[in-house]
Design an enzyme around this catalytic site. Structure first.
Site, PDB file in Angstrom:
ATOM      1  N   THR A 217       0.816  -1.212   0.000  1.00 50.80           N
ATOM      2  CA  THR A 217       0.000   0.000   0.000  1.00 50.80           C
ATOM      3  C   THR A 217       0.846   1.256   0.000  1.00 50.80           C
ATOM      4  O   THR A 217       0.588   2.188  -0.759  1.00 50.80           O
ATOM      5  CB  THR A 217      -0.945   0.000   1.217  1.00 50.80           C
ATOM      6  OG1 THR A 217      -1.888  -1.066   1.073  1.00 50.80           O
ATOM      7  CG2 THR A 217      -1.703   1.315   1.327  1.00 50.80           C
TER       8      THR A 217
ATOM      9  N   GLY B 167     -11.929  13.729   8.936  1.00 50.98           N
ATOM     10  CA  GLY B 167     -10.902  14.761   9.054  1.00 50.98           C
ATOM     11  C   GLY B 167      -9.660  14.279   9.764  1.00 50.98           C
ATOM     12  O   GLY B 167      -8.983  15.050  10.458  1.00 50.98           O
TER      13      GLY B 167
ATOM     14  N   HIS C   9      22.400  28.713  12.298  1.00 50.02           N
ATOM     15  CA  HIS C   9      21.565  29.866  11.953  1.00 50.02           C
ATOM     16  C   HIS C   9      21.951  30.378  10.571  1.00 50.02           C
ATOM     17  O   HIS C   9      23.137  30.467  10.266  1.00 50.02           O
ATOM     18  CB  HIS C   9      21.765  30.979  12.976  1.00 50.02           C
ATOM     19  CG  HIS C   9      21.049  32.252  12.628  1.00 50.02           C
ATOM     20  ND1 HIS C   9      19.697  32.420  12.848  1.00 50.02           N
ATOM     21  CD2 HIS C   9      21.493  33.411  12.051  1.00 50.02           C
ATOM     22  CE1 HIS C   9      19.347  33.631  12.428  1.00 50.02           C
ATOM     23  NE2 HIS C   9      20.427  34.244  11.946  1.00 50.02           N
TER      24      HIS C   9
END
Length: 472
Positions: free
Chosen positions: A41, A188, A451
């Site tokens: 699947t 949902g 960063h």
């Protein structure tokens, strides 16, 4: 003809073929019995094709909004046939990869429909598998241990069985050759909200009906509320706490009408298509379990922590056992089963498995929510940090959402992490590793995050648990 081996695996999906590879690595002679295509699947009707469609939908939405980046893209058009062609190309490539892995690891694949048989002339105990081959011939696979990995299929509703025309399952939806003008998504949960996000990005009018009080019922309430807010901002209509009146379904040639009860009022919904997203049911009916003492409870095979059924030489993994119906969970359940068979150390804790939702924005979580922790009597402390305070998120133009960290106030143990925002499904792996290593929020907060990166938010959210986030 009889085939003898150490381990037979009934089902060649993600859990089955991963278990086979692990067993081959440990020197076992392995046979996989698969009636369709290797990959199951996930590869052919789930994870991979749906994520390919989601990526195309995201690119289409980005191109329509490209001017915010200073890029003018005129006359952007959607070529859905090429979207589907790209999806199939990815599936085919990965399928060839799985077939290569079988050859590389000398795993024999028997193509046919397998059925477990009881004690017979082939074996004094149940667990041999009779296989009906494609040409109608029969083979019997006899092994010392059997792993059942037969997966699941989409669940229907009484009176609303998927017909592939007006009413679709996720299997049908993946094969659509054209997009509908409108769609009603019943459910949902994860699959329903992924399809809602995708189809909305493709320009389809989307309505979601969920019986529970929130979308993504198993996720954190704050995450659910945030996702709903962002989905509705995009024009998706969402009803929660709603009950469809199944007997009110009225099909037409190109559309249908159905009624639901929402907030004590009856509401009629008309749409071009309906997508049923009401869960999945295990493939247990035709695999011969009646010939064994294996216990099936609530439609799923019952197993212990080592994936053993009530017949200790027979194991079961993946969707067929319920629980976390996730491809990566099935893979690790397969590894756990094989390790136990081979006398190796096992480690599998479902609460340390990441859960991912590939909506826009993405949702991911690991461990337990604040509500679950409180229900267990834990005195919790919580840290939250928004993507709006992360430079890389602003650069990407995707600054909605946040990271939420739940910890034990007394022990500082990390209990759970929930993320809604850009690349959440990748960011969650740091939290999963932290849980596996039993790291505390403080330790993760002390880790130097580069960063500017989206990953900075993980360090900030961990520091926020003790009120020490730098960026706010």
């Amino acid at each position: 003809m009889t085939i003898n081996c150490d381990i037979a695996i009934l089902g060649g999906g993600t859990g089955g073929y991963v278990a086979a590879i692990r067993a081959a690595q440990l020197g076992k002679d392995v046979v996989i019995i698969e009636q369709d295509k290797l990959g199951g699947t996930c590869l052919h009707r789930g994870c991979i094709p749906s994520k390919s469609l989601l990526r195309s939908a995201e690119v289409y939405a980005l191109m329509q909004d490209s001017e915010q980046y200073g890029v003018a893209a005129e006359q952007v058009s959607l070529q859905f046939d090429r979207v589907q062609s790209r999806k199939q190309g990815i599936v085919d490539q990965l399928h060839k990869g799985v077939e290569y892995l079988m050859r590389k690891n000398k795993i024999r694949v028997v193509q046919g429909q397998g059925r477990v048989i009881g004690p017979s002339i082939f074996s004094p105990q149940s667990g041999a598998v009779a296989v009906e081959l494609e040409d109608g011939e029969m083979e019997t696979v006899v092994s010392k241990n059997l792993i059942i990995a037969t997966g699941s299929r989409p669940r229907s509703l009484p009176g609303l069985e998927a017909d592939g025309q007006l009413i679709l399952s996720s299997d049908h939806a993946l094969q659509m050759d054209q997009l509908p003008a409108s769609i009603l998504i019943v459910g949902g949960g994860v699959i329903g909200m992924e399809w809602a996000s995708m189809l909305n990005d493709f320009g389809v009018q989307v309505t979601v009906v969920e019986a529970a009080s929130q979308i993504l019922p198993l996720e954190d309430e704050e995450v659910s509320r945030e996702l709903r807010k962002l989905m509705e901002k995009r024009g998706i209509t969402i009803y929660t706490g709603a009950a469809l009146q199944l007997d009110s379904y009225q099909p037409g040639e190109q559309e249908f009408t159905i009624q639901m009860v929402h907030q004590e009022q009856t509401v009629a919904i008309t749409a071009s298509r309906m997508l049923l997203s009401v869960g999945r049911q295990a493939n247990v009916e035709t695999i011969g379990l009646a010939n064994t003492d294996i216990r099936v409870e609530n439609g799923f095979i019952r197993v212990n922590e080592n994936m053993q059924t009530s017949e200790s030489h027979i194991y079961a993994i993946g969707d067929v056992i319920g629980g976390l119906q996730l491809a990566h969970a099935a893979s690790h359940e397969g590894i756990t089963a094989v390790n136990h068979i081979c006398g190796q150390e096992t480690h599998y804790n479902p609460e340390q498995v990441s859960r991912c939702v590939y909506t826009r924005p993405e949702v991911a979580s690991v461990g337990i929510t604040e509500k679950e922790a409180t229900a267990r009597g834990v005195d919790v402390k919580v840290g939250k940090f928004p993507f709006q305070a992360i430079g890389k998120a602003l650069v990407y133009g995707e600054s909605d959402g946040f990271v939420k960290v739940v910890a034990d106030r007394n022990t500082n143990d990390l209990l759970g992490v929930q993320i809604i925002g850009p690349q959440a499904t990748d960011l969650i792996s740091e939290a999963a590793l932290a849980q596996f290593l039993n790291a505390t929020p403080w330790e993760i907060g002390q880790t130097v995050h580069a960063h500017p990166t989206l990953a900075e938010i993980m360090g900030e959210a961990m520091l926020a648990v003790d009120g020490k986030a730098i960026g706010m």
